[in-house]
Design an enzyme around this catalytic site. Sequence first.
Site, PDB file in Angstrom:
ATOM      1  N   SER A 104     -11.972  -3.162  14.405  1.00  0.00           N
ATOM      2  CA  SER A 104     -10.721  -2.754  14.250  1.00  0.00           C
ATOM      3  C   SER A 104     -10.011  -0.892  13.919  1.00  0.00           C
ATOM      4  CB  SER A 104      -9.225  -3.662  13.351  1.00  0.00           C
ATOM      5  OG  SER A 104      -9.879  -5.192  14.682  1.00  0.00           O
ATOM      6  N   LYS A 179      -4.264  -4.886  19.283  1.00  0.00           N
ATOM      7  CA  LYS A 179      -5.224  -5.586  17.993  1.00  0.00           C
ATOM      8  C   LYS A 179      -4.644  -5.626  16.913  1.00  0.00           C
ATOM      9  CE  LYS A 179      -7.541  -7.857  15.037  1.00  0.00           C
ATOM     10  NZ  LYS A 179      -8.924  -7.284  14.570  1.00  0.00           N
ATOM     11  N   LYS A 247      -5.501  -3.367   5.773  1.00  0.00           N
ATOM     12  CA  LYS A 247      -6.444  -1.546   6.206  1.00  0.00           C
ATOM     13  C   LYS A 247      -5.449  -2.135   7.688  1.00  0.00           C
ATOM     14  CE  LYS A 247      -9.374  -2.214   9.041  1.00  0.00           C
ATOM     15  NZ  LYS A 247      -9.825  -2.364  10.167  1.00  0.00           N
TER      16      LYS A 247
END
Length: 327
Positions: A104, A179, A247
């Site tokens: 990701s 995502k 993150k």
Amino acid sequence: MSSHTPSPLPRVAWIGLGIMGLPMASNLLKAGYDVTGHTLEQAGLDRLAAAGGTPAASVAEAVRGADVVVTMLPASPEVESVAHGEHGVLAHAAPGTLFVDMSSVTPRTAVELAEAAARKGIRVLDAPVSGGEAGAVEGVLSIMAGGERADFERALPLFRALGTTVVLCGPHGAGQTVKAANQLIVAANIQACAEAVVFLEKSGVDLEAALDVLGGGLAGSAVLSRKRHNFLSRHYPPGFRIDLHHKDMGIVTDAARAVGAAVPVGALVASLVAAARAQGDGGLDHSALLRGVERLSGIERPAGRTVADAGSGPESGSASASGRTGR
């Protein structure tokens, strides 16, 4: 009458053998793929070997002779480090190799990787996943891909060994954008579940019974189902660490700002995730957002075994190119 011999499965180089990467690579081995893997930790290499894979001492060694290279790493800096430079994937993979980044990362990282790879004659897909450690182990991940249709079709048999929902979402970077949206929804859902848990308990309701009925109605969700035990037990082994969701929420808010999309709930949840991390919960599963709601509600619980357990598993330690991901 001639017989048809099916072509052999592609040889796979797998970079990143953490909470998500190792079970995913293991599922490819079970499906008959030849997998050579690299990670920074010897324990990960040992577990790959025990599963039937071939450990490699470097990225260059792993990708030598590979038809497909897969990376499953924590964030953009790790992907960029593994992909670029004299020791990276792009320097050692042969032209025609398919490079599938299942980490990701930011949509921009995905686009820039595809552009750099094209100059080397290497094909790229960004293909991040959702489903967490359980989904990786069970081979039921959702895989959201970005790139060319022909490359997606080439990777589809491999993806089907890893997941049950596999979709090409658009050009390079589209998988990472989807995502990011996934992580926005998951974080908001966990936060809402955590607030409901505290509200129910403070109201004197039987929590287990309440979660049963909520799970069977419109409030039911994969988050509520998969994180139910964590909410009940207050045990948060890291299927997907708060550090990594922090993150990802940065990716969401930055990407939304870049396209002019308002994400007010996302911005609030990003702050709550950041606060949980700042208060020492970064190594716990993201369901530990419940601890933040408890603190705000005047409930103090010692971290106890949850913190110790979060660092006691085979993928414990700081984020690195071993690929501690899971969502």
